[in-house]
Design an enzyme around this catalytic site. Structure first.
Site, mmCIF file in Angstrom:
data_model
loop_
_atom_site.group_PDB
_atom_site.id
_atom_site.type_symbol
_atom_site.label_atom_id
_atom_site.label_comp_id
_atom_site.label_asym_id
_atom_site.label_seq_id
_atom_site.Cartn_x
_atom_site.Cartn_y
_atom_site.Cartn_z
ATOM 1 N N PHE A 139 -4.530 0.076 -3.296
ATOM 2 C CA PHE A 139 -4.476 -1.372 -3.509
ATOM 3 C C PHE A 139 -4.109 -2.018 -2.188
ATOM 4 O O PHE A 139 -3.074 -1.697 -1.600
ATOM 5 C CB PHE A 139 -3.444 -1.745 -4.580
ATOM 6 C CG PHE A 139 -3.443 -3.222 -4.868
ATOM 7 C CD1 PHE A 139 -4.436 -3.789 -5.664
ATOM 8 C CD2 PHE A 139 -2.486 -4.060 -4.309
ATOM 9 C CE1 PHE A 139 -4.468 -5.162 -5.902
ATOM 10 C CE2 PHE A 139 -2.509 -5.433 -4.540
ATOM 11 C CZ PHE A 139 -3.504 -5.981 -5.349
ATOM 12 N N ASP A 224 -1.266 1.264 5.165
ATOM 13 C CA ASP A 224 -0.773 0.091 4.444
ATOM 14 C C ASP A 224 0.618 0.454 3.917
ATOM 15 O O ASP A 224 0.764 1.198 2.954
ATOM 16 C CB ASP A 224 -1.743 -0.225 3.291
ATOM 17 C CG ASP A 224 -1.267 -1.382 2.413
ATOM 18 O OD1 ASP A 224 -0.066 -1.708 2.454
ATOM 19 O OD2 ASP A 224 -2.096 -1.936 1.668
ATOM 20 N N LYS A 253 6.126 -7.513 1.502
ATOM 21 C CA LYS A 253 7.103 -7.290 0.428
ATOM 22 C C LYS A 253 8.572 -7.365 0.892
ATOM 23 O O LYS A 253 9.130 -8.432 0.996
ATOM 24 C CB LYS A 253 6.789 -5.968 -0.258
ATOM 25 C CG LYS A 253 5.473 -6.077 -1.066
ATOM 26 C CD LYS A 253 5.403 -5.070 -2.149
ATOM 27 C CE LYS A 253 4.126 -5.130 -2.942
ATOM 28 N NZ LYS A 253 4.169 -6.001 -4.098
HETATM 29 C C1 PLP Z 1 0.128 -1.439 -0.841
HETATM 30 C C2 PLP Z 1 -0.114 -2.903 -1.017
HETATM 31 N N1 PLP Z 1 -0.916 -3.541 -0.167
HETATM 32 C C3 PLP Z 1 -1.163 -4.847 -0.276
HETATM 33 C C4 PLP Z 1 -0.593 -5.599 -1.273
HETATM 34 C C5 PLP Z 1 -0.874 -7.075 -1.365
HETATM 35 O O1 PLP Z 1 0.255 -7.796 -1.022
HETATM 36 P P1 PLP Z 1 0.353 -9.370 -1.378
HETATM 37 O O2 PLP Z 1 0.407 -9.465 -2.860
HETATM 38 O O3 PLP Z 1 1.633 -9.805 -0.708
HETATM 39 O O4 PLP Z 1 -0.837 -10.015 -0.797
HETATM 40 C C6 PLP Z 1 0.256 -4.982 -2.186
HETATM 41 C C7 PLP Z 1 0.842 -5.759 -3.298
HETATM 42 O O5 PLP Z 1 1.198 -5.230 -4.330
HETATM 43 C C8 PLP Z 1 0.511 -3.602 -2.066
HETATM 44 O O6 PLP Z 1 1.303 -2.956 -2.910
#
Ligand code: PLP
Length: 432
Positions: A139, A224, A253
């Site tokens: 994700f 990520d 986060k």
């Molecule tokens: C691994 C990862 N990448 C990207 C995101 C996206 O982050 P945002 O919701 O702050 O755009 C999330 C959100 O849950 C995530 O867990």
């Protein structure tokens, strides 16, 4: 005149876009690992804004840093220098392998930055290669590029056609990764622990082999670390136990302890942006970066990554022993304070609701997976309390399921749940 209490649930239904299946509690306050709803009911928060409130709620140092910065300078354009963003850059440079930073406001934007960086790197160094290989179950966000990067069709389907240039291969499968890397590839992009899909951990040999493949081909390894970074997995960065370093990684986060901030960091070699390649009005503003400085300093000073490691293994141990006693838990997974378990039917959302009536906030990442990402400050006593609520909830579901079966009702797991429906039990108890 008697003032009418606002019905926030109804107001949300009327005014908000239909994007969230919210649980019917209106949270108004928080302190430490606990939040309070408008009825004064207190909940142990094992979601923490989905891995955001690393220091818990209303941490005095974070509150002070935000208040002091707000009184001094909330925002100034990136056309000028400002001090908190450079202090935070220095801290991140000290505790990670990131040599240069670019700040944004969310995880998706941090990944957009990484994707643009990789494409530019491909133009400069790899004959225009622009493909990025990502993993199933990943994700990476909700923007058009990051849903294309996300290896889950359900996030893409309503918005096709997808942006070109992303290839998804099975997670933890090094042969699939090797086969997918071509002369058109500029980067591989992974999470070391996939959070959104239910805490799936990358194998050590897999990550090391992907690193080696990227080196052989001269392409970038992007990690990520939006959910895994800043102490969550038991080390400051999630990549540390793998004995490798990424070329590019992203944070968001927990970085601001709850104040929106994201960051894309890169090694000197990979940091190929030049003026006007990228920008952000709010990214790196003094308020968000002051929150980032306070959060990072506190996590390091109070050894909260170590606490995440210790509390995470205690939590997983308790869940494992519950699994051995209760066949309804089929698997427990965890690294640091990213913890999940699977149940033997599609009743995880119901379990989440049951936990809520017992004053525990957890989250279902799918029909049979419950995930917990509590603040990094939690204690054994908090985990013991959470285990009590989880066990009680499982027992209630067992009783209800058994009762339903006797009465010929559909299985508990297949009962429809109304979107935003008020939960009578929670409400009644809240008013007591
Ligand atoms: C691994 C990862 N990448 C990207 C995101 C996206 O982050 P945002 O919701 O702050 O755009 C999330 C959100 O849950 C995530 O867990």
């Amino acid at each position: 005149m008697v003032s009418q209490r606002t019905n926030w649930v109804d107001l949300e239904r009327k005014r908000y876009m239909r994007t969230f299946n919210r649980l019917p509690i209106v949270l108004v306050r928080g302190e430490g690992a606990r939040v309070t709803d408008e009825d004064g009911r207190v909940y142990l928060d094992f979601v923490a804004g989905i891995a955001v409130n690393a220091l818990g709620h209303a941490h005095p140092e974070l509150v002070r840093a935000i208040a002091d910065q707000a009184a001094q300078l909330i925002h100034v354009s990136n056309l000028y220098y400002s001090t908190p963003q450079l202090e935070l850059a220095e801290l991140l440079g000290k505790y990670t392998c990131g040599e240069r930073v670019f700040y944004v406001n969310s995880g998706a934007e941090a990944n957009e930055t990484a994707i643009k960086l990789a494409r530019k790197y491909g133009k400069l160094n790899l004959d225009g290669a622009y493909r990025i290989v990502t993993a199933t179950g990943s994700f990476h966000g909700r923007t058009m590029a990051t849903i294309a990067a996300t290896g889950q069709e359900k996030f893409q389907k309503p918005f096709t056609p997808m942006i070109d240039g992303f290839v998804t291969v099975p997670f933890n499968d090094i042969d699939a990764m090797r086969d997918a890397l071509t002369d058109g590839t500029c980067a591989a992009m992974l999470e070391v622990v996939q959070g959104e899909s239910g805490v799936h951990i990358a194998m050590r040999e897999y990550v090391q082999s992907v690193r080696a493949l990227c080196d052989e081909r001269g392409i970038l390894l992007i990690l990520d670390e939006i959910q895994t970074g800043v102490g969550r997995t038991g080390t400051f960065m999630g990549y540390e136990p793998y004995g490798i370093k990424p070329d590019v990684f992203t944070l968001a986060k927990a970085l601001g302890g709850g104040v929106p901030i994201g960051a894309c960091l890169a090694t000197e070699r990979a940091a190929v942006f030049t003026p006007s390649d990228h920008g952000s009005t709010f990214g790196g503003n003094p308020l968000a970066c002051a929150a980032g400085v306070a959060t990072v300093r506190t996590i390091v000073r109070d050894r909260l990554a170590e606490n995440a490691a210790a509390m995470g293994s205690y939590f997983v141990g308790r869940l494992e022993s519950l699994r051995q006693r209760d066949g309804r838990i089929t698997e427990v997974r965890g690294r640091g304070l990213m913890v999940a378990f699977d149940v033997a039917g599609d009743y995880a959302p119901r379990l989440v609701q049951e936990c809520l009536t017992r004053g525990l906030i957890v989250n279902a990442t799918g029909p049979n997976t419950v995930r917990m990402v509590p603040p990094l400050i939690i204690t054994r006593a908090d985990i013991d309390e959470a285990m009590g609520a989880l066990e009680g909830s499982l027992n209630t579901i067992r009783r209800v399921t058994h009762h339903d079966r006797l009465n010929g009702a559909p299985a508990a797991s297949s009962r429809p749940t109304r979107r935003g429906a008020a939960m009578p039990t929670a409400r009644k108890r809240a008013r007591r």
